[in-house]
Enzyme design. Structure first.
Site, PDB file in Angstrom:
ATOM      1  N   GLU A 146     -32.185  -5.496  20.440  1.00 41.00           N
ATOM      2  CA  GLU A 146     -31.927  -6.309  19.080  1.00 41.00           C
ATOM      3  C   GLU A 146     -30.931  -7.372  19.505  1.00 41.00           C
ATOM      4  O   GLU A 146     -30.194  -7.424  20.511  1.00 41.00           O
ATOM      5  CB  GLU A 146     -30.963  -5.180  18.324  1.00 41.00           C
ATOM      6  N   LYS A 148     -27.502  -9.900  20.062  1.00 38.24           N
ATOM      7  CA  LYS A 148     -26.158  -9.427  20.155  1.00 38.24           C
ATOM      8  C   LYS A 148     -25.402 -10.423  19.324  1.00 38.24           C
ATOM      9  O   LYS A 148     -25.521 -11.582  19.423  1.00 38.24           O
ATOM     10  CB  LYS A 148     -25.759  -9.581  21.425  1.00 38.24           C
ATOM     11  N   ASP A 150     -22.586 -12.724  17.453  1.00 38.36           N
ATOM     12  CA  ASP A 150     -21.194 -13.221  18.314  1.00 38.36           C
ATOM     13  C   ASP A 150     -20.300 -13.176  17.008  1.00 38.36           C
ATOM     14  O   ASP A 150     -19.954 -14.167  16.356  1.00 38.36           O
ATOM     15  CB  ASP A 150     -21.639 -14.835  18.553  1.00 38.36           C
ATOM     16  N   TYR A 256     -24.842  -1.397  13.702  1.00 34.68           N
ATOM     17  CA  TYR A 256     -25.568  -1.399  14.917  1.00 34.68           C
ATOM     18  C   TYR A 256     -24.968  -0.038  15.873  1.00 34.68           C
ATOM     19  O   TYR A 256     -25.792   0.209  16.453  1.00 34.68           O
ATOM     20  CB  TYR A 256     -25.502  -2.450  15.704  1.00 34.68           C
ATOM     21  N   LYS A 344     -27.458 -11.812  28.158  1.00 37.65           N
ATOM     22  CA  LYS A 344     -26.827 -12.947  27.772  1.00 37.65           C
ATOM     23  C   LYS A 344     -27.901 -14.167  27.762  1.00 37.65           C
ATOM     24  O   LYS A 344     -28.527 -14.067  28.563  1.00 37.65           O
ATOM     25  CB  LYS A 344     -25.665 -13.076  28.365  1.00 37.65           C
ATOM     26  N   CYS A 449       2.314 -25.105  48.281  1.00 39.83           N
ATOM     27  CA  CYS A 449       2.665 -24.722  46.967  1.00 39.83           C
ATOM     28  C   CYS A 449       3.064 -25.678  46.119  1.00 39.83           C
ATOM     29  O   CYS A 449       4.145 -26.147  46.285  1.00 39.83           O
ATOM     30  CB  CYS A 449       3.316 -23.249  46.592  1.00 39.83           C
ATOM     31  N   CYS A 452       6.677 -24.466  44.585  1.00 34.90           N
ATOM     32  CA  CYS A 452       7.991 -24.098  45.502  1.00 34.90           C
ATOM     33  C   CYS A 452       7.782 -24.504  46.676  1.00 34.90           C
ATOM     34  O   CYS A 452       8.713 -24.134  47.687  1.00 34.90           O
ATOM     35  CB  CYS A 452       7.959 -22.304  45.544  1.00 34.90           C
ATOM     36  N   CYS A 467      -0.229 -19.175  48.031  1.00 34.69           N
ATOM     37  CA  CYS A 467       1.332 -19.778  48.018  1.00 34.69           C
ATOM     38  C   CYS A 467       1.914 -18.323  48.905  1.00 34.69           C
ATOM     39  O   CYS A 467       1.691 -17.237  48.421  1.00 34.69           O
ATOM     40  CB  CYS A 467       1.998 -19.733  46.914  1.00 34.69           C
ATOM     41  N   CYS A 473       8.467 -17.804  44.268  1.00 33.67           N
ATOM     42  CA  CYS A 473       7.565 -18.739  43.906  1.00 33.67           C
ATOM     43  C   CYS A 473       7.732 -18.792  42.377  1.00 33.67           C
ATOM     44  O   CYS A 473       7.413 -17.620  41.791  1.00 33.67           O
ATOM     45  CB  CYS A 473       6.405 -18.663  44.360  1.00 33.67           C
TER      46      CYS A 473
END
Ligand code: IVH
Length: 725
Positions: A146, A148, A150, A256, A344, A449, A452, A467, A473
């Site tokens: 069936e 799906k 949204d 459903y 999907k 990084c 930091c 990092c 950090c």
């Protein structure tokens, strides 16, 4: 009031919101009669408070007291849904001071679905189902297929044929009470004829394309915000504190599935849905019965063909095992059923310019390249940022050194293809070399990084550069804090990513424990939250209360909240269920090291591999981390994991080993059933084994069990034993 609050009916005039924790414990102890009496008193007190606040404009209790009473009312209703009053205060949406919706504990969790992305995944799903059930590949096995939808899922509870409660999915365990709003939806019947005494109908609230477009025109004309897509419009419309706004929005509902039932609806999924249609629900006309993966995929293609003409958004096709007895044998993994999968539709695409590549530092220190794009509409949503995964991905290599995109790298200034699938973060998928600017240069990942300046290193075998700054950090610290307050973790009302960032920048919070000291530090004194820009007396009190409310928290949420690498929500729940208490969990993590008993126990948990175990143990071996975790735990009342009720189970707490061939069920099913009944299933026989279940062909394990004098049963003996429970 001094001393502990007696666990009897509360004196309502004296409720102290700080005692919400104590009050909740009392709820578990309320008898039906007490609960009924208290709901009556709460209804009366809240009605009086409403009148005083609105009509007389002379509040007789503080906002915090009002909120505490409302929360208590919602909590009692969630525990005793049958006792909910027709004049329930939770239904008085819009009444100020609104603190959001009441909470509803789902008696049957509202789960999500695992995904399939291609035909092979569908065949694998069928293979897994058959394997679990022990069905040969040529045995007949029907599935429903069936669309799906949204939208957003909703659970409707009917008692005696009357709609008594509607709740959103929320986190799957607890949703929001949106009963009044749901009553305004024309597709949702208020009364059912010939329905089971208790019936929870589940389905999707959605908005059709024409209704969505008309709504956006109206919103624009009225100078109000427009919605990015029909799903957002449906969610925004259902979750309105004022039900009159919901009424004006054209929402629809497809049924459903179902939750609690006082009697079965039918023997098959398809017949159950037909029964819901007979009761007056809208069910999807494109639902079909399929005889196996080939027919399932054919139905998927047929639905895909019609997708654009349906007039509402769907994002795939859901397949479900049709036979409900098989569904219940298959059962659930931690967050998804084994008997269903969502196939999907492929992602949606668009082309645009890559303006810049920024680096974000995540809570585990991972440096993630983010594409800044010239905004482009992809499947109806404007996209201006997309993920670029990691440096290999940008260079056109996969994690094994193979080529992706035929080895084409991605550079700033490139014309790139962006794609998104449903909720997934948009990705940069492809690049058009014919449009590459002449002066472009290959992208280089920074080796320090950006936050930091610590070295950012890439360990062998790791796809990302990290990092090394750890707790120093700021980017990692703030991301950890954001994770801590996120929905599946502490989920603190009024404390989102934005507030965490501001508090962190101003030095108000540096680590998790600081959140729980906000009231003490900034509730009174020189610097007060209520005096900050954007805050006031009420919002500050609300935040402090919301934080206090979360001091009492489920073990699984705490483990997830720690933000340990590789430990997601499902894994955190597995760990919580296994160890049961915070003390047991944290003691085990502190003592585990490769090879010892605690390590063996950890890696023996189904779903915990060596990588996750290593990550947990590393975290609990860093003194600074452990100190920070301990400081947090000291503020909390961590609830033991609620294990399935195995009282009356003859095998609860026993260690069981299966060996030889099982003929009436597969190994996986035997294991899952034993665990549901509270048994621990082990792979090897030892002095700790309580029962050995030996099928034909059992060898050394049966011998060892006999030597150790362990009770040995054949498959029928085992089934007799557990059927007694
Ligand atoms: S069955 C036990 N059927 O998809 C799971 N779900 O990703 C029961 N959804 O939360 C769900 N259409 O909101 C089912 N035909 C359909 C659906 C559907 C949409 C949503 C639902 C669920 C999500 C899972």
């Amino acid at each position: 009031m001094t001393g502990p609050r007696p666990h009897t009916l509360l004196s309502l005039g004296q409720i102290d919101p700080r005692d919400a924790v104590t009050a909740e414990i009392a709820i578990h102890e309320l008898s039906d009669t007490q609960a009924k009496a208290e709901l009556a008193r709460l209804a009366e007190t809240l009605a009086r408070a409403n009148t005083a606040y609105h009509a007389a404009d002379r509040p007789d209790i503080s906002d915090a007291e009002y909120d505490a009473l409302k929360r208590r009312n919602a909590d009692i209703e969630a525990r005793f849904p049958d006792l909910k009053r027709t004049d329930s205060p939770s239904e008085q949406v819009g009444a100020a001071p609104a603190e959001g919706f009441g909470k509803v504990a789902h008696s049957v969790a509202m789960l999500s679905l695992a995904n399939a992305f291609d035909d092979e995944d569908v065949a694998d799903f069928d293979g897994r189902v058959r394997k679990y059930l022990g069905l040969p590949s040529d045995a007949p096995l029907a599935y429903t297929a069936e669309p799906k939808i949204d939208g957003l899922s909703l659970s409707l509870r009917y008692q005696g044929g009357k709609l008594v409660q509607a709740a959103t999915r929320g986190d799957g365990t607890t949703g929001e009470n949106v009963t009044e709003n749901a009553r305004t939806i024309a597709d949702i019947p208020h009364e059912l004829i010939d329905a089971p005494e208790v019936l929870e109908v589940r389905g999707e609230v959605y908005m059709s394309h024409p209704d969505f477009e008309a709504l956006n025109v109206r919103q624009q004309d009225a100078g109000q915000k427009t919605f990015a897509n029909p799903r957002n419009a449906a969610a925004g419309s259902l979750r309105q504190l004022d039900a009159q706004i919901t009424r004006a929005r054209p929402l629809r509902f497809f049924a459903y599935a179902w939750g609690t039932l006082s009697e079965p609806l039918a023997q098959t999924q398809h017949a159950a849905i037909t029964r819901l249609a007979d009761l007056g629900f809208q069910t999807n006309p494109l639902t079909a019965i399929c005889d196996g993966p080939a027919e399932m995929v054919a139905h998927y293609r047929a639905i895909e063909q019609q997708r654009a003409q349906l007039g509402y958004d769907i994002d795939g096709v859901v397949y479900k095992v049709d036979d409900l007895t098989l569904q219940s044998r298959l059962g659930f993994r931690s967050t998804t059923p084994r008997w269903a999968i969502a196939h999907k539709f492929p992602a949606e695409l668009a082309w645009t310019r890559l303006e810049a590549i920024d680096i974000q530092v995540g809570r585990t220190g991972a440096l993630s390249p983010v594409a800044r794009l010239t905004p482009v509409t992809v499947g109806g949503v404007v996209v201006s940022n997309a993920t670029l995964h990691n440096e290999d991905y940008i260079a056109g290599r996969d994690n094994k050194g193979g080529e992706i995109r035929d080895g084409k790298d991605i550079r700033v200034g490139d014309w790139v293809q962006v794609y998104r699938a449903g909720d997934v973060i948009p990705k940069v998928a492809d690049v058009d070399l014919s449009k590459r600017p002449e002066q472009s240069v290959p992208f280089e990942m920074p080796t320090q990084c950006p936050d930091c300046q610590s070295d950012a290193v890439r360990e062998p075998g790791d796809a990302v550069r990290r990092c090394t700054g750890g707790l120093i950090c700021p980017a990692q610290a703030v991301e950890k804090l954001k994770h801590l307050v996120s929905r599946a973790a502490f989920d603190i009302d009024g404390l989102g990513a934005k507030q965490v960032e501001q508090f962190y920048t101003d030095g108000w919070i540096a680590e998790p424990a600081d959140i729980f000291e906000l009231r003490t530090r900034y509730g009174t004194g020189m610097q007060q939250l209520k005096n900050r820009e954007g805050w006031g007396e009420k919002s500050a009190t609300n935040l402090f209360d919301a934080i206090d409310e979360r001091r009492k928290i489920a073990l699984g949420r705490v483990i997830f909240a720690l933000g340990i690498r590789h430990v997601g929500e499902a894994a955190a729940n597995l760990l919580a269920n296994h160890y049961g208490t915070w003390d047991a969990f944290s003691a085990a993590m502190r003592t585990a090291e490769t090879g010892n008993a605690a390590w063996e126990e950890l890696t023996d948990i189904d779903g915990v591999g060596a990588v996750m175990a290593g990550s947990l143990v590393t975290t609990f071996n860093q003194q600074a981390e452990v100190d920070s975790i301990d400081r947090l735990a000291a503020h909390l009342d961590i609830q033991d994991a609620v294990r399935p009720d195995t009282s009356g189970s003859p095998v609860a707490g026993k260690t069981v080993v299966f060996t030889g061939t099982l003929e009436k069920m597969t190994r996986a099913e035997a294991k899952a059933r034993a665990e549901t009944l509270g048994a621990k299933v082990s792979g090897s026989v030892s002095a700790k084994t309580d029962i050995l279940v030996a099928g034909p062909g059992a060898g050394s394990k049966a011998k060892k069990a006999a030597e150790l004098g362990i009770e040995t049963l054949d498959e029928d003996g085992w089934l007799d034993l557990i059927s007694a429970s």
